[in-house]
Design a protein around this motif. Structure first.
Motif, PDB file in Angstrom:
ATOM      1  N   ASN A   1       0.834  -1.196   0.000  1.00  0.00           N
ATOM      2  CA  ASN A   1       0.000   0.000   0.000  1.00  0.00           C
ATOM      3  C   ASN A   1       0.874   1.253   0.000  1.00  0.00           C
ATOM      4  O   ASN A   1       2.103   1.166   0.037  1.00  0.00           O
ATOM      5  N   VAL A   2       0.221   2.401  -0.009  1.00  0.00           N
ATOM      6  CA  VAL A   2       0.909   3.687  -0.068  1.00  0.00           C
ATOM      7  C   VAL A   2       1.498   4.036   1.299  1.00  0.00           C
ATOM      8  O   VAL A   2       0.862   3.822   2.334  1.00  0.00           O
ATOM      9  N   ALA A   3       2.708   4.575   1.311  1.00  0.00           N
ATOM     10  CA  ALA A   3       3.337   4.998   2.565  1.00  0.00           C
ATOM     11  C   ALA A   3       2.497   6.078   3.243  1.00  0.00           C
ATOM     12  O   ALA A   3       1.902   6.931   2.586  1.00  0.00           O
ATOM     13  N   SER A   4       2.467   6.043   4.577  1.00  0.00           N
ATOM     14  CA  SER A   4       1.607   6.969   5.328  1.00  0.00           C
ATOM     15  C   SER A   4       1.981   8.423   5.088  1.00  0.00           C
ATOM     16  O   SER A   4       1.115   9.306   5.135  1.00  0.00           O
ATOM     17  N   GLN A   5       3.263   8.686   4.827  1.00  0.00           N
ATOM     18  CA  GLN A   5       3.684  10.066   4.598  1.00  0.00           C
ATOM     19  C   GLN A   5       2.998  10.652   3.360  1.00  0.00           C
ATOM     20  O   GLN A   5       2.483  11.775   3.393  1.00  0.00           O
ATOM     21  N   LEU A   6       2.993   9.885   2.265  1.00  0.00           N
ATOM     22  CA  LEU A   6       2.318  10.364   1.062  1.00  0.00           C
ATOM     23  C   LEU A   6       0.809  10.362   1.246  1.00  0.00           C
ATOM     24  O   LEU A   6       0.117  11.281   0.799  1.00  0.00           O
ATOM     25  N   LYS A   7       0.308   9.352   1.943  1.00  0.00           N
ATOM     26  CA  LYS A   7      -1.138   9.264   2.150  1.00  0.00           C
ATOM     27  C   LYS A   7      -1.647  10.463   2.948  1.00  0.00           C
ATOM     28  O   LYS A   7      -2.727  10.999   2.659  1.00  0.00           O
ATOM     29  N   GLN A   8      -0.894  10.901   3.944  1.00  0.00           N
ATOM     30  CA  GLN A   8      -1.355  12.054   4.724  1.00  0.00           C
ATOM     31  C   GLN A   8      -1.428  13.304   3.853  1.00  0.00           C
ATOM     32  O   GLN A   8      -2.375  14.100   3.963  1.00  0.00           O
ATOM     33  N   PHE A   9      -0.451  13.477   2.982  1.00  0.00           N
ATOM     34  CA  PHE A   9      -0.498  14.623   2.073  1.00  0.00           C
ATOM     35  C   PHE A   9      -1.726  14.538   1.175  1.00  0.00           C
ATOM     36  O   PHE A   9      -2.453  15.519   0.987  1.00  0.00           O
ATOM     37  N   ILE A  10      -1.969  13.358   0.624  1.00  0.00           N
ATOM     38  CA  ILE A  10      -3.127  13.168  -0.243  1.00  0.00           C
ATOM     39  C   ILE A  10      -4.421  13.440   0.528  1.00  0.00           C
ATOM     40  O   ILE A  10      -5.368  14.037  -0.003  1.00  0.00           O
ATOM     41  N   ASP A  11      -4.456  13.015   1.789  1.00  0.00           N
ATOM     42  CA  ASP A  11      -5.662  13.204   2.598  1.00  0.00           C
ATOM     43  C   ASP A  11      -5.951  14.677   2.879  1.00  0.00           C
ATOM     44  O   ASP A  11      -7.050  15.014   3.320  1.00  0.00           O
ATOM     45  N   SER A  12      -4.988  15.542   2.613  1.00  0.00           N
ATOM     46  CA  SER A  12      -5.198  16.981   2.839  1.00  0.00           C
ATOM     47  C   SER A  12      -5.758  17.690   1.610  1.00  0.00           C
ATOM     48  O   SER A  12      -5.937  18.911   1.632  1.00  0.00           O
ATOM     49  N   THR A  13      -6.046  16.926   0.550  1.00  0.00           N
ATOM     50  CA  THR A  13      -6.441  17.550  -0.719  1.00  0.00           C
ATOM     51  C   THR A  13      -7.954  17.651  -0.906  1.00  0.00           C
ATOM     52  O   THR A  13      -8.415  17.978  -2.005  1.00  0.00           O
ATOM     53  N   GLY A  14      -8.729  17.398   0.148  1.00  0.00           N
ATOM     54  CA  GLY A  14     -10.183  17.385   0.008  1.00  0.00           C
ATOM     55  C   GLY A  14     -10.761  18.663  -0.574  1.00  0.00           C
ATOM     56  O   GLY A  14     -11.674  18.623  -1.409  1.00  0.00           O
ATOM     57  N   GLY A  15     -10.239  19.797  -0.154  1.00  0.00           N
ATOM     58  CA  GLY A  15     -10.751  21.064  -0.661  1.00  0.00           C
ATOM     59  C   GLY A  15     -10.510  21.221  -2.155  1.00  0.00           C
ATOM     60  O   GLY A  15     -11.388  21.698  -2.897  1.00  0.00           O
ATOM     61  N   LEU A  16      -9.325  20.801  -2.614  1.00  0.00           N
ATOM     62  CA  LEU A  16      -9.025  20.871  -4.041  1.00  0.00           C
ATOM     63  C   LEU A  16      -9.913  19.905  -4.824  1.00  0.00           C
ATOM     64  O   LEU A  16     -10.379  20.229  -5.922  1.00  0.00           O
ATOM     65  N   TRP A  17     -10.127  18.733  -4.247  1.00  0.00           N
ATOM     66  CA  TRP A  17     -11.009  17.738  -4.890  1.00  0.00           C
ATOM     67  C   TRP A  17     -12.421  18.310  -5.044  1.00  0.00           C
ATOM     68  O   TRP A  17     -13.019  18.219  -6.120  1.00  0.00           O
TER      69      TRP A  17
END
Length: 200
Positions: A89-105
């Motif tokens: 699976n994806v490393a937590s470091q990258l996943k946390q960054f991705i999880d911060s993109t909700g507003g852009l999504w």
């Protein structure tokens, strides 16, 4: 306005970093404007210090490569994301960054933008493909256009022929070989070419 590629990655000991650099080089060779960005480290110093390669890479890149921001994602017209494999699976470091993109999504920033992924694991069958597929799930939710390398160039077979994205089995700790780096450069070129076509 030309193609703008954000290469966003996490790397602990440097293998994904080398792949990210190669992807960025490939995109830049197509005259794309490229931002190479690492996501923030989440692990405590005690964990990093327990692995000399991890500590060396962290120290070497903390001033060399800027940290990724949401503005980098807004700026880009195409994305390349890289991560080491963590239990397939994806490393937590990258996943946390991705999880911060909700507003852009929610704002539709990612709609119809091409995206591609790459990875590294210790073992040849250590979960590379499942990691790339997991990362691609994000792109589905974003409404992006997934751009895999597929089998679109013979040079890809020299690096193992992974149609999902460039991947490197690091084994005993050695960095990506030249065939794999060339596959990553091709993936960057391919992403930039598709982005150019989509721009019309």
């Amino acid at each position: 306005m030309g193609t703008r590629v954000a290469v966003i990655y996490y790397s602990a000991t440097g293998n994904v970093h080398q792949l990210a650099q190669a992807v960025a080089e490939g995109a830049a060779s197509r005259n794309a404007d490229v931002r190479l960005r690492r996501v923030p480290e989440l692990a405590p110093d005690s964990a990093i210090d327990a692995n000399s390669a991890w500590r060396a890479h962290t120290d070497a890149t903390k001033h060399e490569v800027p940290e990724a921001t949401l503005e980098d994602l807004e700026w880009a017209t195409a994305y390349a994301f890289g991560t080491p494999t963590r239990f397939g699976n994806v490393a937590s470091q990258l996943k946390q960054f991705i999880d911060s993109t909700g507003g852009l999504w929610q704002a539709g920033v990612f709609h119809n933008k091409p995206a591609t992924s790459f990875t590294s694991a210790m073992n040849r069958h250590g979960g590379q493909e499942s990691t790339l597929l997991a990362l691609n799930n994000v792109f589905y939710h974003w409404g992006s256009i997934i751009v895999p390398p597929g089998y679109t160039n013979p040079l890809l077979f020299a690096s193992g022929g992974n149609p999902y994205g460039t991947s490197w089995p690091s084994g005993g700790g050695e960095g990506p070989d030249q065939a794999t780096l060339e596959a990553a450069r091709y993936q960057g070129r391919h992403l930039a070419d598709i982005a150019d076509r989509l721009r019309g």
